[in-house]
Design a protein around this motif. Structure first.
Motif, mmCIF file in Angstrom:
data_model
loop_
_atom_site.group_PDB
_atom_site.id
_atom_site.type_symbol
_atom_site.label_atom_id
_atom_site.label_comp_id
_atom_site.label_asym_id
_atom_site.label_seq_id
_atom_site.Cartn_x
_atom_site.Cartn_y
_atom_site.Cartn_z
ATOM 1 N N MET A 299 8.063 -16.022 -7.181
ATOM 2 C CA MET A 299 8.104 -15.997 -5.738
ATOM 3 C C MET A 299 8.068 -14.759 -5.327
ATOM 4 S SD MET A 299 8.410 -17.981 -3.147
ATOM 5 C CE MET A 299 8.691 -18.162 -1.313
ATOM 6 N N PRO A 300 7.046 -14.170 -4.552
ATOM 7 C CA PRO A 300 6.807 -12.728 -4.295
ATOM 8 C C PRO A 300 7.486 -12.212 -3.321
ATOM 9 C CG PRO A 300 5.038 -14.031 -3.310
ATOM 10 C CD PRO A 300 5.910 -15.005 -4.109
ATOM 11 N N ASP A 301 8.051 -13.059 -2.331
ATOM 12 C CA ASP A 301 8.908 -12.703 -1.158
ATOM 13 C C ASP A 301 10.230 -12.086 -1.645
ATOM 14 O OD1 ASP A 301 6.879 -13.916 0.399
ATOM 15 O OD2 ASP A 301 7.931 -15.687 0.667
ATOM 16 N N ARG A 302 10.548 -11.086 -0.467
ATOM 17 C CA ARG A 302 11.672 -10.314 -0.697
ATOM 18 C C ARG A 302 12.854 -11.057 -0.927
ATOM 19 N NH1 ARG A 302 12.638 -4.848 2.339
ATOM 20 N NH2 ARG A 302 10.801 -4.386 0.736
ATOM 21 N N GLU B 6 10.389 -2.067 -6.442
ATOM 22 C CA GLU B 6 10.006 -3.478 -6.522
ATOM 23 C C GLU B 6 10.391 -4.087 -7.735
ATOM 24 O OE1 GLU B 6 5.553 -3.274 -6.443
ATOM 25 O OE2 GLU B 6 5.683 -2.466 -4.472
#
Length: 803
Positions: A49-52, A415
């Motif tokens: 999942m790339p979302d913060r 990140e």
């Protein structure tokens, strides 16, 4: 009649032949996480999942291999990813107290650090050579000679003009002065005072005029000096630019694709040209412009260095950082200081990165308990994840304890996937009470304590043991030893159809068995070595158990294992000592009499009973009402107690035993003292499963074995606990040979029949129990007690006001 359990039912054996190998060497070591499909899926989702905010909380108990498994999972995944950027701090020549952060491709940070260090060394050497060269010296001397000649011409013209006006221009300790002349000779003060007043006034007027003209001449001299100085500086700059420009161009060619680095190199060149004297001065005598923090003033060339706080040179894939000590500074970095002349000084070269810097672009794994214990670490971690940047600052400044001026390094973009490891309890507490937690850690990966005991999982389980043996250089296991490991794992899981995922205990067992195999000089770990390791572990921790058994054997604690008694039964409890738990028999007695007090729990009255135990006793009242008070009121006063119990009692696993004792006291039917009972009960008389069934059975078996097994002893357990039985081999063997017995019961009716040998009894069509049954006897006794109670109430004298 209740059917007893067989030896195969009390311990599910693992067939060595079904494993399909002779030794674990024949297996392929398994990598990754086994038996945790739910947790693996959660980890994959959270990492993809790339979302913060989709960071991960791994929930599980210590010893289940959480950290090792997560680390292996992340490292395997990280190898498939690209290495992240390096980060360096460099001097900010406009504001040295705010160092700049530079982002570079992997391994280029150290390269830039080496290149700039080499650049400064070459610049210092080449500049000194250039300024010491004959050509530069000649040009410098020429400029200085021109200045000197022009100055002399100005002063010569001024002298001639003064002489024509009757004055001599003379140098004095106070500067230049005009002295009057007479006949070409200077006039002293006495001669000047003897002159007529008018003459003196005329001379003074001419002196003032010359003084003003001298001021103009001196301005011209200063202008000449300033012009000459500028020409000298321009000469030095041209020479330095020629020398440094070539070096800088070489660097720019290497870093042309990095605009931020190119900008910094230009700034280095400009600062170097503005501070040429630093390079011309002999080592140790370099001037300082006072613009740098104190630590750099004693080493003026440090401002050109590069501080590589994050270096991923040689890293294959993304970083996986396990932080064992997540203090604030270990997580977010620190600004170190140097002691100089009794004071603390710092500069950008003393900035040190933390775990978040090293994990940037990859994964950071920390234990939440450790984070919460360290001051401000948890708040700092949340702030970094919220802002998407990691800031290096002094904790004292952050808390407002320090007000002195310090460095404020430029924040580095963050990140990273953070994986917290902790207990399920902490997860729920944080979710409930920390409003930021559910926004920053949206993925929960639950590590189960057990896995299914299927053939596929058994093979994977043993393959992980094979990996352990190869990794640590342990002896391989033969098939029989491997089968014992599977059986012991089911014992730890307290379930015949499960395997324990408490891999730390299994790994320690393998290591101990390997030790005993080494003692005997065996090339393989065999089943006897496993048994010896288990027995040795029990022996090391069973001192308290042996002392209790000794007290029972010597008659200090009263427990009967033969004969019969009314209102008395052997209950079973589990004592936990941290690393070891064992079953302990307890005598439970019941006494009854007329009254309206109902059932009184003596443990509760003495404040020794916990809330769950009290609940279990209150349920007994519900059972009696449901079973016997449908056609009459109960006139009962009963007392229940754990005899010789001097510590707190908690849990409801003895509630069925208390009810059996109560029914025995009411019915007058004796209970077999060679039996022990465990199990909780509900108001409908159903016997419910409890925990620790293996320890409880083995505890009573050990007592009976010490006194001699007679063949009529055993334990009554809930039917729901049969699947949880993984008794020790000697207990299973005794059950198989009929020397010890286990009766699984679903209800109080089944249990009381085993304990008393009398039928429980069922109500007939008219709602009455047969008279020769347990319930018939109890019902009749309660009816008689009710009648006696009413008779007593009727015969009692009335009190005033009751007429």
């Amino acid at each position: 009649m209740i059917e007893e359990l067989s030896g195969d039912q009390v311990r599910k054996a693992c067939d060595p032949q079904a494993l399909g190998f002779a030794t674990t060497d024949e297996l392929s070591p398994v990598e990754g996480i086994i038996g945790q499909q739910r947790a693996v899926e959660a980890l994959r989702f959270g990492l993809d999942m790339p979302d913060r905010g989709f960071n991960i909380y791994v929930a599980g108990l210590p010893g289940t291999g959480r950290t090792t498994a997560v680390q292996a999972f992340l490292e395997e995944r990280a190898r498939q990813q690209a290495s992240p950027a390096d980060w360096c701090y460099v001097n900010n020549f406009q504001d040295p107290y705010r160092p700049r952060a530079l982002r570079l491709p992997p391994s280029r940070g150290r390269e830039l650090q080496r290149d700039l260090k080499s650049f400064i060394e070459r610049a210092r050497r080449d500049l000194r050579q250039a300024f010491d060269s004959e050509e530069y010296t000649d040009r410098e001397e020429t400029l200085k000679g021109e200045l000197e000649r022009e100055q002399q011409d100005l002063f010569q013209r001024m002298k001639q003009h003064a002489q024509s006006a009757g004055f001599l221009l003379q140098l004095t300790p106070m500067g230049m002065a005009f002295v009057p002349l007479r006949d070409g000779q200077p006039i002293d003060a006495q001669a000047f005072a003897a002159l007529p007043l008018q003459t003196r006034q005329e001379l003074e007027t001419r002196r003032q005029t010359l003084q003003e003209e001298l001021k103009g001449t001196l301005k011209e001299v200063h202008t000449l000096e300033r012009t000459a100085q500028q020409r000298l500086q321009q000469l030095a700059r041209e020479v330095a630019l020629y020398v440094v420009g070539l070096l800088v161009e070489d660097l720019l060619d290497q870093y042309r694709e990095l605009p931020a680095v190119e900008e910094h190199l230009r700034a280095v060149q400009e600062d170097l040209l503005e501070n040429i004297d630093t390079f011309r001065a002999p080592p140790g005598n370099q001037p300082n412009n006072g613009r740098l923090p104190w630590a750099a003033q004693d080493s003026p060339f440090r401002k050109y260095e590069v501080n590589a706080v994050v270096d991923h040179g040689g890293l294959q894939g993304a970083p996986v950082v396990i932080e064992p000590n997540p203090t604030y500074h270990d997580l977010f970095g620190r600004i170190e200081k140097e002691a100089q002349f009794g004071a603390m000084h710092t500069d950008f070269t003393l900035i040190r990165g933390g775990s978040l810097h090293r994990a940037n672009g990859g994964y950071l794994v920390v234990h939440i308990e450790d984070v919460l214990r360290n001051l401000y670490a948890w708040e700092g971690l949340k702030r970094a994840l919220r802002n998407g940047a990691v800031v290096i600052e002094e904790l004292g400044e952050r808390l407002g304890f320090v007000s002195t001026r310090g460095l404020q390094p430029e924040p580095i973009p963050l990140e990273v996937k953070v994986v917290l490891i902790g207990s399920p309890l902490l997860y729920h507490l944080l979710y409930q009470h920390d409003e930021d937690f559910n926004e920053l850690f949206k993925v929960k990966a639950d590590f189960d304590l057990r896995m299914e005991r299927t053939q596929v999982n058994i093979r994977s389980y043993l393959a992980s043991i094979c990996r352990l043996c190869q990794k640590e250089g342990l002896r391989s296991l033969d098939s029989q030893a491997a089968a014992k490991v599977i059986e012991h794992s089911s014992r730890l899981a307290e379930d015949q159809e499960k395997l324990s995922t408490h891999f730390a205990q299994i790994a320690d067992l393998i290591r101990e068995a390997n030790f005993w195999a080494g003692k005997e000089g065996e090339p393989l770990v065999r089943a006897p070595h496993l048994r010896r390791a288990i027995e040795a572990r029990i022996y090391r921790s069973s001192l308290v158990q042996e002392r209790l058994q000794e007290a029972i054997a010597r008659g200090t604690l009263l427990i009967d294992t033969e004969g019969q008694a009314v209102g008395r039964i052997n209950g079973l409890a589990v004592l936990g000592l941290g690393d070891y738990a064992f079953g302990r028999p307890n005598r439970i007695t019941a006494s009854i009499g007329l009254g309206r007090g109902g059932i009184v729990d003596i443990e509760r009255e003495a404040r020794l009973g916990g809330p769950l135990h009290t609940k279990g006793v209150l349920i007994l009242s519900g059972y009696l009402v449901n079973q016997y008070a449908q056609d009459k009121a109960l006139a009962l006063s009963a007392r229940l107690v754990f005899e010789q119990s001097y510590e707190g009692v908690e849990g409801d696993s003895a509630s069925s035993a208390e009810l059996y004792a109560l029914l025995s006291a009411l019915s007058g039917l004796p209970i077999r003292q060679g039996l022990a009972v465990t199990g909780s009960v509900n108001q409908q008389g159903q016997v419910q499963a409890i925990g620790g069934v293996n320890e409880k059975v083995e505890g009573f078996f050990a007592l009976c074995q010490a006194r001699g097994l007679r063949g009529d002893q055993g334990v009554v357990i809930p039917r729901g606990n049969v699947q949880h039985l993984m008794l020790r081999e000697e207990v299973a063997e005794a059950v198989r040979e009929g020397r010890f017995h286990l009766w699984p019961v679903r209800s109080i009716d089944e249990g009381i029949e085993v304990l008393t040998g009398a039928p429980a009894g069922q109500r007939d069509s008219e709602g009455a129990f047969p008279p020769d049954t347990v319930h018939g006897r109890v019902d009749q006794r309660l009816r008689q007690m009710g009648q006696l109670m009413r008779q007593g109430d009727e015969g009692a004298p009335s009190r005033p006001g009751e007429d």
